[in-house]
Design a protein around this motif. Structure first.
Motif, PDB file in Angstrom:
ATOM      1  N   ALA A   1       0.840  -1.358  -0.128  1.00  0.00           N
ATOM      2  CA  ALA A   1      -0.053  -0.032   0.053  1.00  0.00           C
ATOM      3  C   ALA A   1       0.901   1.264  -0.022  1.00  0.00           C
ATOM      4  O   ALA A   1       0.258   2.338  -0.057  1.00  0.00           O
ATOM      5  N   ASP A   2       2.142   1.149  -0.037  1.00  0.00           N
ATOM      6  CA  ASP A   2       3.032   2.418   0.070  1.00  0.00           C
ATOM      7  C   ASP A   2       2.875   3.144  -1.386  1.00  0.00           C
ATOM      8  O   ASP A   2       2.368   2.521  -2.184  1.00  0.00           O
ATOM      9  N   SER A   3       3.372   4.365  -1.309  1.00  0.00           N
ATOM     10  CA  SER A   3       3.085   5.185  -2.573  1.00  0.00           C
ATOM     11  C   SER A   3       4.013   4.556  -3.502  1.00  0.00           C
ATOM     12  O   SER A   3       4.953   4.018  -3.178  1.00  0.00           O
ATOM     13  N   PHE A   4       3.630   5.039  -4.721  1.00  0.00           N
ATOM     14  CA  PHE A   4       4.147   4.318  -5.965  1.00  0.00           C
ATOM     15  C   PHE A   4       4.019   5.240  -7.254  1.00  0.00           C
ATOM     16  O   PHE A   4       3.005   6.049  -7.368  1.00  0.00           O
ATOM     17  N   THR A   5       5.022   5.424  -7.871  1.00  0.00           N
ATOM     18  CA  THR A   5       5.286   6.201  -9.116  1.00  0.00           C
ATOM     19  C   THR A   5       5.300   5.391 -10.473  1.00  0.00           C
ATOM     20  O   THR A   5       6.408   4.446 -10.390  1.00  0.00           O
ATOM     21  N   VAL A   6       4.361   5.743 -11.240  1.00  0.00           N
ATOM     22  CA  VAL A   6       4.362   5.111 -12.584  1.00  0.00           C
ATOM     23  C   VAL A   6       5.160   6.116 -13.549  1.00  0.00           C
ATOM     24  O   VAL A   6       4.574   7.359 -13.740  1.00  0.00           O
ATOM     25  N   GLY A   7       6.011   5.559 -14.410  1.00  0.00           N
ATOM     26  CA  GLY A   7       6.792   6.064 -15.357  1.00  0.00           C
ATOM     27  C   GLY A   7       6.745   5.787 -16.857  1.00  0.00           C
ATOM     28  O   GLY A   7       6.274   4.592 -16.884  1.00  0.00           O
ATOM     29  N   ALA A   8       6.630   6.891 -17.593  1.00  0.00           N
ATOM     30  CA  ALA A   8       6.512   5.825 -19.088  1.00  0.00           C
ATOM     31  C   ALA A   8       7.683   6.976 -19.790  1.00  0.00           C
ATOM     32  O   ALA A   8       7.827   8.394 -19.582  1.00  0.00           O
ATOM     33  N   ILE A   9       8.268   6.541 -21.064  1.00  0.00           N
ATOM     34  CA  ILE A   9       8.982   7.218 -21.969  1.00  0.00           C
ATOM     35  C   ILE A   9       8.369   7.842 -23.040  1.00  0.00           C
ATOM     36  O   ILE A   9       7.579   7.015 -23.737  1.00  0.00           O
ATOM     37  N   THR A  10       8.317   9.061 -23.411  1.00  0.00           N
ATOM     38  CA  THR A  10       7.451   9.520 -24.466  1.00  0.00           C
ATOM     39  C   THR A  10       8.108   9.059 -25.730  1.00  0.00           C
ATOM     40  O   THR A  10       9.310   8.921 -26.001  1.00  0.00           O
ATOM     41  N   GLU A  11       7.224   9.653 -27.120  1.00  0.00           N
ATOM     42  CA  GLU A  11       7.691   9.627 -28.132  1.00  0.00           C
ATOM     43  C   GLU A  11       9.101  10.757 -28.088  1.00  0.00           C
ATOM     44  O   GLU A  11       8.844  11.406 -27.507  1.00  0.00           O
ATOM     45  N   PRO A  12      10.036  10.828 -29.247  1.00  0.00           N
ATOM     46  CA  PRO A  12      10.821  11.906 -29.163  1.00  0.00           C
ATOM     47  C   PRO A  12       9.958  13.231 -29.538  1.00  0.00           C
ATOM     48  O   PRO A  12       8.804  13.257 -30.138  1.00  0.00           O
ATOM     49  N   LEU A  13      10.253  14.272 -28.976  1.00  0.00           N
ATOM     50  CA  LEU A  13       9.693  15.396 -28.945  1.00  0.00           C
ATOM     51  C   LEU A  13      10.614  16.498 -29.839  1.00  0.00           C
ATOM     52  O   LEU A  13      11.926  16.763 -29.760  1.00  0.00           O
ATOM     53  N   TYR A  14       9.914  17.547 -30.304  1.00  0.00           N
ATOM     54  CA  TYR A  14      10.480  18.778 -30.929  1.00  0.00           C
ATOM     55  C   TYR A  14       9.557  20.006 -30.620  1.00  0.00           C
ATOM     56  O   TYR A  14       8.321  19.926 -31.221  1.00  0.00           O
ATOM     57  N   VAL A  15       9.832  20.900 -30.026  1.00  0.00           N
ATOM     58  CA  VAL A  15       9.003  22.277 -29.452  1.00  0.00           C
ATOM     59  C   VAL A  15       8.949  23.081 -30.841  1.00  0.00           C
ATOM     60  O   VAL A  15      10.086  23.524 -31.196  1.00  0.00           O
ATOM     61  N   GLY A  16       7.955  23.166 -31.638  1.00  0.00           N
ATOM     62  CA  GLY A  16       7.713  24.215 -32.504  1.00  0.00           C
ATOM     63  C   GLY A  16       7.733  23.162 -33.858  1.00  0.00           C
ATOM     64  O   GLY A  16       7.725  21.899 -33.945  1.00  0.00           O
ATOM     65  N   GLU A  17       7.925  23.956 -35.259  1.00  0.00           N
ATOM     66  CA  GLU A  17       8.107  23.443 -36.443  1.00  0.00           C
ATOM     67  C   GLU A  17       9.695  23.077 -36.804  1.00  0.00           C
ATOM     68  O   GLU A  17      10.478  24.128 -36.911  1.00  0.00           O
ATOM     69  N   PRO A  18       9.896  21.974 -36.823  1.00  0.00           N
ATOM     70  CA  PRO A  18      11.548  21.685 -36.925  1.00  0.00           C
ATOM     71  C   PRO A  18      12.139  22.112 -38.263  1.00  0.00           C
ATOM     72  O   PRO A  18      13.426  22.821 -38.178  1.00  0.00           O
TER      73      PRO A  18
END
Length: 301
Positions: A225-242
């Motif tokens: 019952a302890d606290s637990f963190t679920v993580g995920a790796i996203t797709e590659p990102l680029y902020v804006g129009e590359p």
């Protein structure tokens, strides 16, 4: 985010990283610190066999040395081993290294652990590759004790047995968080019953909900019952129009468009996302990080 430069697999390394070094890592770490990133991560491989070198490269910085180096130039961002193959080393050795790191960085360590996958590393170090899952399970249990509050920790298991041996400095944190990496059934079970968090490894958005549901089901069955963190790796990102070819899987666009896409992870039950930015230089990377921290991250809350 996973640090660039310190690992250079052809699966994700950018061309500019081949000539990068300590100064680049410092600037990237400081940018992460300023821009509100939750953690920086470093990988763990001792040696890469020739048969895998063309794909994986042989550039794999030591995670303890790398994170300790960056602890000295940052103030807030947490420091994650993603992942430490702790079964390759005796738990007391691992505890000495990471307890010292946590002490030096003021309690910012997250110990990410995994089973490993390179047979030759295990064979060279005299560790049974076929039993690496069993070795990891007991290593986690032993490290729980060795990284706890007791100056003289004890553990009595099938592989490791120690007591009456003092280690200082102790970690600054009263409980160092253990995040388990991997997406195999064994890794998910290990994370559910032994970990404080789970680091997904390559799960698609379509697969994540079932994996997360299994995590919580296993934890309930185990009475955890302890606290637990679920993580995920996203797709590659680029902020804006590359304006250059960033790959068809890369998420691009303005802050709201990126945030809308990334908020889907929270709807699945993910607590933290590990991001990676496409870039052609260190300057482009730190610009991307700063833009994400200033313009995209606030829209995720």
């Amino acid at each position: 985010m996973q640090l660039p430069v310190q690992s250079q697999s052809t699966l994700y390394a950018e061309a500019w990283e081949a000539d990068a070094g300590p100064d680049d890592l410092v600037e990237i770490a400081r940018t992460a610190d300023r821009s509100g990133f939750a953690y920086l991560a470093s990988c763990d491989h001792v040696a890469i066999p020739r048969r895998l070198a063309a794909a994986m490269s042989t550039v794999w910085y030591d995670p303890v040395a790398t994170l300790a180096f960056l602890a000295g130039v940052t103030e807030r961002v947490r420091l994650l081993s993603h992942v430490a193959v702790v079964g390759l080393r005796h738990p007391l050795l691992t505890a000495k290294q990471y307890a010292t790191l946590d002490h030096l960085c003021g309690g910012r360590l997250i110990l990410g652990v995994g089973a490993g996958h390179v047979r030759e590393e295990f064979e060279a170090l005299g560790v049974d590759f076929e039993r690496r899952g069993f070795v990891l399970d007991e290593s986690i249990d032993a490290l729980r004790s060795a990284l706890g509050a007791d100056e003289f920790p004890s553990h009595h298991g099938k592989l490791y047995d120690f007591e009456g041996l003092g280690q200082r400095p102790r970690p600054t944190q009263s409980r160092v968080p253990f995040w388990v990496g991997g997406s195999s059934p064994a890794a998910v079970r290990r994370a559910a019953v032994r970990g404080d968090g789970w680091l997904s490894q390559g799960d698609s958005r379509e697969r994540l909900p079932d994996q997360i549901a299994r995590l919580w089901r296993l934890r309930e069955e185990a009475g955890v019952a302890d606290s637990f963190t679920v993580g995920a790796i996203t797709e590659p990102l680029y902020v804006g129009e590359p304006g250059w070819a960033v790959g068809r899987r890369t998420l691009t666009g303005g802050p709201e468009a990126l945030a809308e896409s990334l908020r889907a992870y929270r709807a699945m039950g993910v607590h933290q996302i590990q991001v990676r930015f496409r870039s052609r230089s260190r300057n482009e990377l730190v610009d991307q990080m700063a833009a994400f921290g200033a313009d995209v991250a606030p829209l995720l809350d």
